[in-house]
Design a protein around this motif. Structure first.
Motif, PDB file in Angstrom:
ATOM      1  N   ALA A   8      42.023  30.816  79.347  1.00  0.00           N
ATOM      2  CA  ALA A   8      42.573  32.111  78.826  1.00  0.00           C
ATOM      3  C   ALA A   8      43.969  32.354  79.328  1.00  0.00           C
ATOM      4  N   ASP A   9      44.169  32.135  80.792  1.00  0.00           N
ATOM      5  CA  ASP A   9      45.554  32.373  81.586  1.00  0.00           C
ATOM      6  C   ASP A   9      46.464  31.399  80.916  1.00  0.00           C
ATOM      7  N   LYS A  10      46.280  30.100  80.578  1.00  0.00           N
ATOM      8  CA  LYS A  10      47.089  29.029  80.019  1.00  0.00           C
ATOM      9  C   LYS A  10      47.565  29.673  78.642  1.00  0.00           C
ATOM     10  N   ALA A  11      46.715  30.118  77.836  1.00  0.00           N
ATOM     11  CA  ALA A  11      46.924  30.758  76.431  1.00  0.00           C
ATOM     12  C   ALA A  11      47.953  32.011  76.464  1.00  0.00           C
ATOM     13  N   VAL A  12      47.790  32.810  77.448  1.00  0.00           N
ATOM     14  CA  VAL A  12      48.789  33.947  77.644  1.00  0.00           C
ATOM     15  C   VAL A  12      50.023  33.406  78.040  1.00  0.00           C
ATOM     16  N   VAL A  13      50.408  32.473  78.886  1.00  0.00           N
ATOM     17  CA  VAL A  13      51.497  32.138  79.221  1.00  0.00           C
ATOM     18  C   VAL A  13      52.183  31.292  78.319  1.00  0.00           C
ATOM     19  N   GLU A  14      51.530  30.457  77.374  1.00  0.00           N
ATOM     20  CA  GLU A  14      51.941  29.664  76.324  1.00  0.00           C
ATOM     21  C   GLU A  14      52.621  30.445  75.223  1.00  0.00           C
ATOM     22  N   ALA A  15      51.783  31.721  75.058  1.00  0.00           N
ATOM     23  CA  ALA A  15      52.133  32.524  73.961  1.00  0.00           C
ATOM     24  C   ALA A  15      53.413  33.176  74.378  1.00  0.00           C
ATOM     25  N   LEU A  16      53.351  33.808  75.719  1.00  0.00           N
ATOM     26  CA  LEU A  16      54.947  34.103  76.176  1.00  0.00           C
ATOM     27  C   LEU A  16      55.887  33.529  76.153  1.00  0.00           C
ATOM     28  N   ALA A  17      55.769  31.810  76.455  1.00  0.00           N
ATOM     29  CA  ALA A  17      56.770  31.092  76.683  1.00  0.00           C
ATOM     30  C   ALA A  17      57.431  30.762  75.524  1.00  0.00           C
ATOM     31  N   GLY A  18      56.761  31.081  74.395  1.00  0.00           N
ATOM     32  CA  GLY A  18      57.380  31.039  72.885  1.00  0.00           C
ATOM     33  C   GLY A  18      58.336  31.985  72.649  1.00  0.00           C
ATOM     34  N   GLN A  19      58.455  33.104  73.166  1.00  0.00           N
ATOM     35  CA  GLN A  19      59.266  34.172  72.854  1.00  0.00           C
ATOM     36  C   GLN A  19      60.803  33.777  73.099  1.00  0.00           C
ATOM     37  N   PRO A  20      61.526  34.146  71.935  1.00  0.00           N
ATOM     38  CA  PRO A  20      62.978  33.841  72.085  1.00  0.00           C
ATOM     39  C   PRO A  20      63.673  34.293  73.389  1.00  0.00           C
ATOM     40  N   ARG A  21      63.482  35.369  73.984  1.00  0.00           N
ATOM     41  CA  ARG A  21      64.305  35.610  75.291  1.00  0.00           C
ATOM     42  C   ARG A  21      63.572  35.481  76.552  1.00  0.00           C
ATOM     43  N   VAL A  22      62.417  34.373  76.261  1.00  0.00           N
ATOM     44  CA  VAL A  22      62.134  33.935  77.473  1.00  0.00           C
ATOM     45  C   VAL A  22      62.618  32.430  77.696  1.00  0.00           C
ATOM     46  N   VAL A  23      63.307  32.123  78.415  1.00  0.00           N
ATOM     47  CA  VAL A  23      64.324  30.978  78.457  1.00  0.00           C
ATOM     48  C   VAL A  23      63.941  29.902  79.659  1.00  0.00           C
ATOM     49  N   ALA A  24      62.559  29.972  80.120  1.00  0.00           N
ATOM     50  CA  ALA A  24      62.493  28.787  81.172  1.00  0.00           C
ATOM     51  C   ALA A  24      60.765  29.023  81.243  1.00  0.00           C
ATOM     52  N   VAL A  25      60.197  28.275  81.657  1.00  0.00           N
ATOM     53  CA  VAL A  25      58.931  27.735  82.270  1.00  0.00           C
ATOM     54  C   VAL A  25      58.805  28.182  83.738  1.00  0.00           C
ATOM     55  N   GLY A  26      58.547  29.264  84.304  1.00  0.00           N
ATOM     56  CA  GLY A  26      58.641  29.229  85.624  1.00  0.00           C
ATOM     57  C   GLY A  26      58.204  30.702  86.237  1.00  0.00           C
TER      58      GLY A  26
END
Length: 283
Positions: free
Chosen positions: A92-110
């Motif tokens: 469930a945590d991974k699904a939240v991070v993955e969805a947010l990481a796809g947003q255009p103004r999210v420019v990095a995973v970290g």
């Protein structure tokens, strides 16, 4: 973690060329809404820090950072679960991070990585979460922002085993010259925060003097790690100007030239111009 009590350092004279704060935590600095964010960014801009990347360390801050990046054009975001918070990191945590990481103004995973200083999450759980974030960065085509505390060898080993993304940033780089050389050889980008200005940080300062400008970033990690001579006081993105000036003196660089080079590195690594352009054009 908490900052010591005290007043913020004075806003310094504006840099002769703008620079990007490549890693800050606006929510931990006290920002709650769009007005707070704009006030902080106005202070930063007065010092020549024209854009920031606000970074998450848990799911709540990831949601907040992604939303805050839409409030002000000077703000971008990075999302992940911090290694110290990975003891229970499920689907469930991974699904939240993955969805947010796809947003255009999210420019990095970290920030993701390994932290052997704090004993909040077992190494095995940290390793598994780090490997998952590496894969996510490659799948979404965004840079990996690495937290590395007392874990240099394992960080490099896991990046090698998993296959590093094409853009890797070591946030708040904490290694010596030998480790900096190993990272630079691999094409990684090293981001320096307030500790590089500390006069008792000779190995770190030697590393910073070596790193090529095209692999160098500046950050605050605010509200933590306020640069010299304000160590221990609350940090904010405008304080990146102090670190930039100190780095320029350390390296023998012109301040304007180093600021321009650091901003160019941030633009390239995080693809900030293309994000801004795409959104302006409705894409």
């Amino acid at each position: 973690m908490s900052t010591r009590k005290g007043e913020r350092p004075p806003v310094p004279e504006r840099l002769p060329a703008p620079v990007v704060d490549a890693h800050t935590h606006l929510d931990a600095c006290g920002a709650k809404d769009s007005a707070d964010v704009s006030t902080m960014l106005d202070r930063a801009q007065a010092a020549g820090v024209d854009r920031v990347i606000t970074v998450a360390d848990d799911l709540a801050s990831a949601r907040w950072a992604a939303e805050a990046s839409t409030w002000d054009d000077r703000v971008f975001a990075a999302v992940a679960v911090h290694p110290t918070r990975t003891a229970e990191f499920g689907d469930a945590d991974k699904a939240v991070v993955e969805a947010l990481a796809g947003q255009p103004r999210v420019v990095a995973v970290g920030e993701t990585g390994l932290d052997y200083y704090w004993d909040y999450s077992p190494p095995a759980a940290q390793h598994a979460a780090f490997r998952w974030h590496i894969d996510l960065a490659k799948r979404v085509g965004k840079p990996l922002m690495v937290h590395d505390r007392d874990a240099h060898d394992d960080i490099l080993r896991i990046l090698t085993e998993e296959g590093a993304p094409d853009r890797v940033v070591f946030h708040c780089f904490s290694g010596d010259l030998a480790f900096a050389k190993a990272c630079v050889e691999r094409g990684f980008v090293l981001s320096f925060a307030g500790p590089v200005t500390f006069r008792n940080a000779a190995p770190l300062r030697e590393a910073a003097a070596f790193v090529p400008a095209e692999q160098l970033l500046v950050e605050t990690d605010a509200p933590f790690l306020t640069p010299h001579p304000f160590r221990g006081r609350p940090n904010e993105p405008y304080c990146a100007a102090y670190t930039l000036r100190d780095l320029a003196a350390l390296r023998g660089d012109d301040v304007a030239e180093l600021a321009t080079a650091v901003s160019a590195t941030a633009d390239r690594v995080f693809r900030l111009p293309s994000v801004t352009s795409d959104l302006a054009n409705g894409r």
